[in-house]
Design a protein around this motif. Structure first.
Motif, PDB file in Angstrom:
ATOM      1  N   SER A 102     100.215  35.338  49.129  1.00 58.93           N
ATOM      2  CA  SER A 102      99.341  35.097  50.273  1.00 58.93           C
ATOM      3  C   SER A 102      97.869  35.189  49.860  1.00 58.93           C
ATOM      4  CB  SER A 102      99.625  36.120  51.369  1.00 58.93           C
ATOM      5  OG  SER A 102      98.646  36.055  52.398  1.00 58.93           O
ATOM      6  N   ASP A 103      97.040  34.371  50.472  1.00 60.60           N
ATOM      7  CA  ASP A 103      95.598  34.438  50.247  1.00 60.60           C
ATOM      8  C   ASP A 103      94.947  35.590  51.001  1.00 60.60           C
ATOM      9  OD1 ASP A 103      95.892  32.162  48.759  1.00 60.60           O
ATOM     10  OD2 ASP A 103      94.702  30.862  50.079  1.00 60.60           O
ATOM     11  N   SER A 104      95.643  36.120  51.999  1.00 63.92           N
ATOM     12  CA  SER A 104      95.000  37.105  52.878  1.00 63.92           C
ATOM     13  C   SER A 104      95.768  38.407  53.043  1.00 63.92           C
ATOM     14  CB  SER A 104      94.764  36.491  54.261  1.00 63.92           C
ATOM     15  OG  SER A 104      95.996  36.065  54.829  1.00 63.92           O
ATOM     16  N   GLN A 105      97.094  38.356  52.933  1.00 62.64           N
ATOM     17  CA  GLN A 105      97.892  39.557  53.168  1.00 62.64           C
ATOM     18  C   GLN A 105      98.349  40.169  51.848  1.00 62.64           C
ATOM     19  OE1 GLN A 105      98.278  40.925  56.236  1.00 62.64           O
ATOM     20  NE2 GLN A 105      96.836  39.299  56.804  1.00 62.64           N
ATOM     21  N   PRO A 106      97.991  41.414  51.588  1.00 62.03           N
ATOM     22  CA  PRO A 106      98.399  42.032  50.324  1.00 62.03           C
ATOM     23  C   PRO A 106      99.881  42.348  50.307  1.00 62.03           C
ATOM     24  CG  PRO A 106      97.332  43.658  51.723  1.00 62.03           C
ATOM     25  CD  PRO A 106      97.204  42.328  52.437  1.00 62.03           C
ATOM     26  N   MET A 107     100.476  42.255  49.140  1.00 61.70           N
ATOM     27  CA  MET A 107     101.850  42.676  48.972  1.00 61.70           C
ATOM     28  C   MET A 107     101.861  44.133  48.513  1.00 61.70           C
ATOM     29  SD  MET A 107     102.546  40.440  45.506  1.00 61.70           S
ATOM     30  CE  MET A 107     104.273  40.293  45.870  1.00 61.70           C
ATOM     31  N   SER A 108     102.982  44.800  48.675  1.00 57.60           N
ATOM     32  CA  SER A 108     103.092  46.169  48.185  1.00 57.60           C
ATOM     33  C   SER A 108     103.323  46.139  46.670  1.00 57.60           C
ATOM     34  CB  SER A 108     104.244  46.893  48.866  1.00 57.60           C
ATOM     35  OG  SER A 108     105.497  46.408  48.388  1.00 57.60           O
ATOM     36  N   TYR A 109     103.052  47.258  46.020  1.00 54.20           N
ATOM     37  CA  TYR A 109     103.297  47.334  44.578  1.00 54.20           C
ATOM     38  C   TYR A 109     104.777  47.183  44.265  1.00 54.20           C
ATOM     39  CZ  TYR A 109      98.661  48.310  42.761  1.00 54.20           C
ATOM     40  OH  TYR A 109      97.345  48.188  42.362  1.00 54.20           O
ATOM     41  N   ASP A 110     105.632  47.681  45.147  1.00 55.94           N
ATOM     42  CA  ASP A 110     107.070  47.507  44.923  1.00 55.94           C
ATOM     43  C   ASP A 110     107.459  46.034  45.014  1.00 55.94           C
ATOM     44  OD1 ASP A 110     107.400  50.215  44.565  1.00 55.94           O
ATOM     45  OD2 ASP A 110     108.022  50.591  46.634  1.00 55.94           O
ATOM     46  N   GLU A 111     106.883  45.312  45.968  1.00 59.34           N
ATOM     47  CA  GLU A 111     107.137  43.878  46.072  1.00 59.34           C
ATOM     48  C   GLU A 111     106.600  43.145  44.845  1.00 59.34           C
ATOM     49  OE1 GLU A 111     106.929  43.295  50.943  1.00 59.34           O
ATOM     50  OE2 GLU A 111     105.086  43.239  49.741  1.00 59.34           O
ATOM     51  N   LEU A 112     105.437  43.575  44.365  1.00 56.62           N
ATOM     52  CA  LEU A 112     104.846  42.952  43.182  1.00 56.62           C
ATOM     53  C   LEU A 112     105.754  43.097  41.974  1.00 56.62           C
ATOM     54  CD1 LEU A 112     102.453  41.605  41.719  1.00 56.62           C
ATOM     55  CD2 LEU A 112     101.451  43.890  41.458  1.00 56.62           C
ATOM     56  N   LEU A 113     106.322  44.280  41.786  1.00 59.02           N
ATOM     57  CA  LEU A 113     107.223  44.499  40.659  1.00 59.02           C
ATOM     58  C   LEU A 113     108.484  43.648  40.800  1.00 59.02           C
ATOM     59  CD1 LEU A 113     107.842  45.933  38.039  1.00 59.02           C
ATOM     60  CD2 LEU A 113     108.677  47.894  39.355  1.00 59.02           C
TER      61      LEU A 113
END
Length: 446
Positions: free
Chosen positions: A175-186
């Motif tokens: 997303s350009d605006s909504q951050p993902m969680s670090y767990d989602e990133l991993l």
């Protein structure tokens, strides 16, 4: 692909930036008497990285200021420390805002506030809030006088990614605006990683491990609504749930094998070359990272920027260092150093840095000069402008250096990754070791 144009984050921290071009400088302050130097021709000793202060920039400044000559010294931390200790420092030097508390507490830097109050070029209300990390009130950062000015900076936890690699892995874009969680990133990084036997063909995620561990972990703790330090910054507790979660995430990242670590480093210690070679899908780098790809036409159509990820409910998008300049307290030519500060921070070099996309300018008035010619620049500019509202300073104790933090964290991360230590034991050890350093620092500084 022209690799000679690629500049690593490590080189950036040593002072790398775009060379100055042809934009005319603004007016320079000539009548400030807040310093200690007198009239007549003087030689100003400037310790910078060569990329920040090329011969063309020196010549331009000397032309505009014929009574000042520049004696260039290449920045070297050991040499700078020796010069400071001997009482014969350079007149102006480069340095990071985050971590400046130690320098300021030791009385090594000049308070620039009197100059700012008289300057017609640099104004306090034009300084972006990131400069607060250079402020010092005698006990903590964020308020009080300005002991340095940032030249360019980024919110360094933001993400850059290669859409072509996302397409190949059939992973939706970030997303350009909504951050993902670090767990989602991993989890996404695992899907993007491509292995062939024991060889990693594509890394899912790069964290610039060699550059900093303290800054991202400190940000993770803040995002969880917790604190690392006590009120007077003399003790740390790295055994809290928030700190253990941040440390544990790095362990999970390393054991997942999705990106480089100090146990599996990249040859050049930076994500730039690997990302440019299309062998890394995501890299956690600030806005400045996009400056690498202006001329990389084979890649710049496939790259995008995304917001800083979250570990917790408090959205924070930090600056890890904020490279700038400061004038040592025992500099011999402070007035002339301030003239150079004005030129470097608001004149031709500053305007060219902003136009190049090599980081965000620390002057609000220069923000309109950021490049938006290429599609990826427009997209990154939009994300970067949105992230500004989530900037927050990282904790900075005057009694311990960020280098000490990084070394301590890396040592214990390696032990846990090798199954020689548990996360809880590692966090307890980090607490003990940093507290010893804090006590020693407090005793030295007073």
């Amino acid at each position: 692909m022209n690799r000679s144009g690629l500049i690593s984050r490590r080189r950036l921290l040593a002072g790398a930036a775009a060379a100055a071009g042809s934009v005319a400088a603004g007016p320079l302050l000539s009548g400030c008497n807040a310093g200690s130097s007198g009239g007549g021709s003087v030689t100003l000793t400037a310790m910078f990285g060569p990329e920040d202060l090329p011969k063309e920039t020196i010549a331009d400044f000397e032309t505009k200021n014929p009574d000042i000559k520049i004696s260039f010294l290449q920045h070297d931390a050991a040499r700078l420390n020796a010069m400071l200790a001997s009482g014969n420092p350079p007149d102006i030097t480069i340095g990071a805002a985050v971590g400046s508390a130690n320098t300021n507490a030791r009385g090594l830097a000049t308070d620039l506030t009197p100059y700012l109050e008289k300057s017609q070029v640099l104004k306090k209300d034009d300084l972006h809030a990131v400069n607060d990390s250079f402020r010092w009130d005698g006990g903590k950062i964020g308020q009080g006088g300005y002991f340095g000015i940032i030249k360019d900076w980024s919110q360094d936890a933001t993400l850059w990614y290669n859409t072509a690699l996302f397409d190949q892995a059939k992973v939706p874009y970030l997303s350009d605006s909504q951050p993902m969680s670090y767990d989602e990133l991993l989890a996404v990084a695992k899907r993007l990683t491509v292995k062939q036997g024991d060889t990693t063909k594509v890394f899912g995620l790069g964290l610039e491990w060699a550059w900093s561990l303290y800054a991202p972990m400190a940000a993770m703790v803040l995002q969880q609504g917790a604190q690392l330090y006590n009120a007077d910054l003399t003790e740390v507790d790295f055994t809290t749930t928030a700190a253990r979660r941040a440390f544990g995430w790095y362990v999970d990242f390393a054991k997942a094998g999705v990106g480089p670590t100090s146990l599996n480093p990249l040859p050049d210690g930076s994500d730039v070359s690997t990302f440019s070679a299309k062998r890394m899908a995501i890299t956690q780098d600030g806005y400045w990272f996009g400056g690498n790809f202006i001329k990389e036409s084979a890649l710049n159509g496939d790259i995008r920027m995304a917001p800083a990820p979250l570990m917790g409910d408090k959205r924070i998008s930090p600056c890890y260092t904020g490279q700038g300049a400061w004038i040592p307290a025992k500099a011999k030519h402070k007035d002339e150093a301030w003239k150079f500060m004005e030129y470097f921070m608001a004149g031709r070099p500053a305007q060219e840095r902003a136009k190049s996309g090599w980081g965000l300018p620390s002057l609000k008035s220069l923000l309109p000069k950021l490049p938006q010619d290429l599609p990826y620049q427009k997209q990154a500019h939009k994300v970067a402008q949105s992230e500004l509202q989530y900037l927050a300073p990282l904790p900075d104790s005057p009694y311990v250096t960020t280098d000490a933090w990084n070394a301590t964290l890396d040592k214990h991360l390696q032990r846990v990754i090798k199954n020689k230590q548990t996360v809880d034991a590692a966090c307890a050890a980090v607490t003990d070791e940093i507290n010893k350093l804090l006590k020693q620092g407090k005793e030295r500084i007073g």
